[in-house]
Design an enzyme around this catalytic site. Structure first.
Site, PDB file in Angstrom:
ATOM      1  N   HIS A 272      75.147 105.846  27.522  1.00 60.41           N
ATOM      2  CA  HIS A 272      75.658 105.419  28.826  1.00 60.41           C
ATOM      3  C   HIS A 272      74.481 105.190  29.761  1.00 60.41           C
ATOM      4  O   HIS A 272      73.490 105.910  29.710  1.00 60.41           O
ATOM      5  CB  HIS A 272      76.580 106.500  29.420  1.00 60.41           C
ATOM      6  CG  HIS A 272      77.430 105.980  30.523  1.00 60.41           C
ATOM      7  ND1 HIS A 272      76.980 105.879  31.821  1.00 60.41           N
ATOM      8  CD2 HIS A 272      78.690 105.490  30.511  1.00 60.41           C
ATOM      9  CE1 HIS A 272      77.942 105.374  32.559  1.00 60.41           C
ATOM     10  NE2 HIS A 272      78.991 105.124  31.802  1.00 60.41           N
ATOM     11  N   ASP A 329      84.716 105.747  25.939  1.00 62.81           N
ATOM     12  CA  ASP A 329      85.358 104.897  24.918  1.00 62.81           C
ATOM     13  C   ASP A 329      85.419 105.551  23.549  1.00 62.81           C
ATOM     14  O   ASP A 329      86.057 105.014  22.644  1.00 62.81           O
ATOM     15  CB  ASP A 329      84.592 103.568  24.810  1.00 62.81           C
ATOM     16  CG  ASP A 329      84.700 102.766  26.091  1.00 62.81           C
ATOM     17  OD1 ASP A 329      83.671 102.330  26.620  1.00 62.81           O
ATOM     18  OD2 ASP A 329      85.838 102.622  26.588  1.00 62.81           O
TER      19      ASP A 329
HETATM   20  C1  SDX Z   1      81.468 101.778  29.476  1.00 60.87           C
HETATM   21  O1  SDX Z   1      78.496 101.644  33.392  1.00 60.87           O
HETATM   22  C2  SDX Z   1      79.597 102.262  33.261  1.00 60.87           C
HETATM   23  O2  SDX Z   1      79.939 103.150  33.984  1.00 60.87           O
HETATM   24  C3  SDX Z   1      80.473 101.777  32.121  1.00 60.87           C
HETATM   25  C4  SDX Z   1      81.713 102.621  31.840  1.00 60.87           C
HETATM   26  C5  SDX Z   1      82.726 102.509  32.955  1.00 60.87           C
HETATM   27  O3  SDX Z   1      83.533 103.441  33.102  1.00 60.87           O
HETATM   28  O4  SDX Z   1      82.757 101.437  33.628  1.00 60.87           O
HETATM   29  O5  SDX Z   1      81.348 103.972  31.680  1.00 60.87           O
HETATM   30  C6  SDX Z   1      82.418 102.159  30.572  1.00 60.87           C
HETATM   31  O6  SDX Z   1      81.124 100.631  29.378  1.00 60.87           O
HETATM   32  C7  SDX Z   1      80.910 102.859  28.576  1.00 60.87           C
HETATM   33  C8  SDX Z   1      79.847 102.317  27.582  1.00 60.87           C
HETATM   34  C9  SDX Z   1      80.570 101.665  26.385  1.00 60.87           C
HETATM   35  N1  SDX Z   1      79.589 100.976  25.524  1.00 60.87           N
HETATM   36  C10 SDX Z   1      79.290 101.448  24.288  1.00 60.87           C
HETATM   37  O7  SDX Z   1      79.691 102.502  23.831  1.00 60.87           O
HETATM   38  C11 SDX Z   1      78.375 100.527  23.476  1.00 60.87           C
HETATM   39  C12 SDX Z   1      77.268 101.351  22.832  1.00 60.87           C
HETATM   40  N2  SDX Z   1      76.400 101.865  23.916  1.00 60.87           N
HETATM   41  C13 SDX Z   1      75.186 101.116  24.182  1.00 60.87           C
HETATM   42  O8  SDX Z   1      75.210  99.752  23.912  1.00 60.87           O
HETATM   43  C14 SDX Z   1      74.446 101.577  25.442  1.00 60.87           C
HETATM   44  O9  SDX Z   1      74.359 102.922  25.373  1.00 60.87           O
HETATM   45  C15 SDX Z   1      75.008 101.177  26.814  1.00 60.87           C
HETATM   46  C16 SDX Z   1      75.259  99.724  26.906  1.00 60.87           C
HETATM   47  C17 SDX Z   1      76.247 101.931  27.114  1.00 60.87           C
HETATM   48  C18 SDX Z   1      73.935 101.568  27.849  1.00 60.87           C
HETATM   49  O10 SDX Z   1      72.864 100.748  27.645  1.00 60.87           O
HETATM   50  P1  SDX Z   1      71.462 100.952  28.452  1.00 60.87           P
HETATM   51  O11 SDX Z   1      71.624 101.939  29.545  1.00 60.87           O
HETATM   52  O12 SDX Z   1      70.953  99.588  28.801  1.00 60.87           O
HETATM   53  O13 SDX Z   1      70.575 101.678  27.425  1.00 60.87           O
HETATM   54  P2  SDX Z   1      69.698 100.931  26.349  1.00 60.87           P
HETATM   55  O14 SDX Z   1      70.492  99.880  25.631  1.00 60.87           O
HETATM   56  O15 SDX Z   1      68.414 100.534  26.988  1.00 60.87           O
HETATM   57  O16 SDX Z   1      69.411 102.132  25.287  1.00 60.87           O
HETATM   58  C19 SDX Z   1      68.366 103.062  25.498  1.00 60.87           C
HETATM   59  C20 SDX Z   1      67.887 103.442  24.103  1.00 60.87           C
HETATM   60  C21 SDX Z   1      67.513 102.224  23.256  1.00 60.87           C
HETATM   61  O17 SDX Z   1      66.605 102.675  22.274  1.00 60.87           O
HETATM   62  P3  SDX Z   1      64.976 102.428  22.525  1.00 60.87           P
HETATM   63  O18 SDX Z   1      64.816 100.943  22.800  1.00 60.87           O
HETATM   64  O19 SDX Z   1      64.648 103.291  23.763  1.00 60.87           O
HETATM   65  O20 SDX Z   1      64.323 102.894  21.275  1.00 60.87           O
HETATM   66  O21 SDX Z   1      68.961 104.076  23.390  1.00 60.87           O
HETATM   67  C22 SDX Z   1      69.340 103.268  22.286  1.00 60.87           C
HETATM   68  C23 SDX Z   1      68.772 101.880  22.532  1.00 60.87           C
HETATM   69  O22 SDX Z   1      68.529 101.212  21.303  1.00 60.87           O
HETATM   70  N3  SDX Z   1      70.817 103.256  22.269  1.00 60.87           N
HETATM   71  C24 SDX Z   1      71.554 103.372  21.167  1.00 60.87           C
HETATM   72  C25 SDX Z   1      72.883 103.393  21.630  1.00 60.87           C
HETATM   73  N4  SDX Z   1      72.905 103.286  22.958  1.00 60.87           N
HETATM   74  C26 SDX Z   1      71.622 103.196  23.350  1.00 60.87           C
HETATM   75  N5  SDX Z   1      71.225 103.455  19.853  1.00 60.87           N
HETATM   76  C27 SDX Z   1      72.248 103.582  18.986  1.00 60.87           C
HETATM   77  N6  SDX Z   1      73.570 103.613  19.349  1.00 60.87           N
HETATM   78  C28 SDX Z   1      73.905 103.526  20.655  1.00 60.87           C
HETATM   79  N7  SDX Z   1      75.183 103.558  21.013  1.00 60.87           N
END
Ligand code: SDX
Length: 393
Positions: A272, A329
């Site tokens: 998140h 989720d």
């Molecule tokens: C919602 O914003 C909100 O409040 C949203 C929400 C709401 O109520 O409105 O809470 C609802 O959208 C919840 C999130 C649902 N999405 C998912 O579950 C999809 C999977 N999650 C990711 O795609 C990610 O965690 C996000 C999109 C939720 C957040 O993305 P960020 O903050 O841009 O973080 P990032 O992509 O930069 O990740 C940071 C690191 C990265 O690794 P490095 O580049 O540092 O090595 O963490 C890794 C990412 O690769 N990472 C994951 C991961 N989520 C982040 N690796 C594996 N699996 C994951 N799920």
């Protein structure tokens, strides 16, 4: 930095506005709507009370929530002309695409919604109509996916029961109201109701900042929510868990895939932007999964896989270092499924829950007379170039 522009892609460190609606502490895992904790609200309030709280700022008295329900009941019917293009959608077209189009089309039927300087009464009517018709539209979308006739609202039922009845009753048999399911559905909708300046809410605000009407602004928010990185994650989580189940339940293998930078696979429902600790909503929903499935006598193997996946990931340095925890989720789809919803309806249910939050945020943006949203950029393209006539290229 370039001159006075600070680049902040994804707005990770940008405060877009001042808001009095929702408080979120990502480190401590705290979420409050208008100062009330979601633990209290999810436990003790109805979804309609929370919708009122978010939009008008105060918990309603009994008379106020009854009047709110009565106002909504006057507008739960959708204009029959909407059916002309509703029927035009292929029956299996994605529910979020249908919802976004149908909500935007409401402005065609209710011209008072188009006035950028609405009177308080006009704005109130515009808001009530959207809250009222959203449940009817969502239930219609579900019925279409089955090729079944749509149902009409029954105003003797409360907001959530009316929605469930329109969705699951048939001309052949009445929907059997199960208080356990209705209570859990209220809880789920409350937990989705607002979340400060997330992607879809920011979209609603920026579209509304151009003086665009509420329906088109909310329609834009629905489109933003559709993405699998945002609200679409709840559908993607169940599809992922089903895949792991078919693959023999080898969660370690899938956790390894999620860590592999060469593999685009991510653990859906994990991580998140703001919560760097447990998403408090995930905690409540996980507990509700155990309680409700037990009461419904359902044993869903996918829930066991979700718990195993969570346990493995929370003990894996990759996830611990990045502070990746289950988010809202991760477990919600397990409950939606238990209530009889297909996975492609899950994100539409997220939108139904988030609607009062989007409305409250749009209303606050209007009241605060926020300027039109127009960020800048750092230009990295070509420098000056001479035009070359077509014949010389
Ligand atoms: C919602 O914003 C909100 O409040 C949203 C929400 C709401 O109520 O409105 O809470 C609802 O959208 C919840 C999130 C649902 N999405 C998912 O579950 C999809 C999977 N999650 C990711 O795609 C990610 O965690 C996000 C999109 C939720 C957040 O993305 P960020 O903050 O841009 O973080 P990032 O992509 O930069 O990740 C940071 C690191 C990265 O690794 P490095 O580049 O540092 O090595 O963490 C890794 C990412 O690769 N990472 C994951 C991961 N989520 C982040 N690796 C594996 N699996 C994951 N799920």
């Amino acid at each position: 930095q370039s001159g006075y522009i600070t680049l902040d892609s994804g707005f990770k460190n940008t405060g877009a506005t001042k808001s009095a609606i929702t408080f979120l502490d990502g480190e401590k895992g705290i979420l409050k709507y208008r100062g009330y904790s979601i633990e209290d609200l999810a436990e003790k309030a109805s979804f309609l009370e929370v919708a009122y709280l978010l939009i008008y700022g105060e918990l309603p008295t009994k008379a106020q929530v009854e009047n709110f329900q009565n106002q909504i009941n006057k507008h739960t019917l959708v204009h029959e002309d909407m059916k002309k293009f509703f029927d035009g959608f292929p029956s299996k077209s994605h529910p979020m695409g249908q919802l976004s189009s149908l909500v935007c089309s409401l402005s065609a039927f209710y011209p008072e919604s188009l006035n950028p300087n609405q009177s308080k009464e006009e704005q109130e009517l515009t808001i009530i109509k959207l809250l009222a018709k959203m449940t009817t539209i969502v239930s219609w979308i579900y019925k279409k996916s089955l090729g079944h006739p749509v149902n009409y609202p029954q105003n003797r039922l409360d907001y959530v029961t009316n929605f469930m009845s329109m969705t699951f009753s048939y001309t052949t048999e009445e929907y059997e109201v199960d208080p356990v399911v209705i209570d859990a559905m209220n809880k789920l909708l409350i937990l989705h109701a607002d979340h400060e300046q997330n992607c879809s809410t920011s979209t609603v605000r920026i579209v509304g900042s151009s003086d665009c009407n509420l329906y088109a602004s909310i329609s834009a928010g629905i489109s933003a929510l559709w993405g699998p990185l945002h609200g679409g994650a709840n559908q993607a989580v169940i599809e992922m868990l089903e895949k792991i189940k078919e693959d023999g339940g080898d969660v370690e293998k899938w956790v390894a895939k999620a860590k592999d930078k060469n593999d685009p696979f991510r653990l859906m429902g994990f991580g998140h932007r703001v919560y760097k600790n447990f998403d408090p909503r995930a905690k409540i929903i996980k507990k509700a999964c155990d309680d409700v499935l037990a009461k419904m006598g359902i044993n869903d193997p996918v829930l066991d896989i979700a718990k195993k996946l969570e346990a493995v990931a929370l003990n894996d340095p990759y996830f611990v270092e990045r502070k990746l925890y289950p988010n809202v989720d991760f477990y919600s789809g397990i409950l939606y499924r238990a209530f009889g919803f297909p996975t492609e309806m899950f994100t539409v249910l997220f939108a139904l829950g988030r609607l009062p939050g989007w409305i409250a945020q749009w209303k606050e943006m209007k009241e605060n007379r926020e300027p039109i949203g127009r960020p800048r950029q750092i230009y990295v393209g070509e420098k000056d170039r001479e035009y070359i006539p077509l014949e010389n290229r």
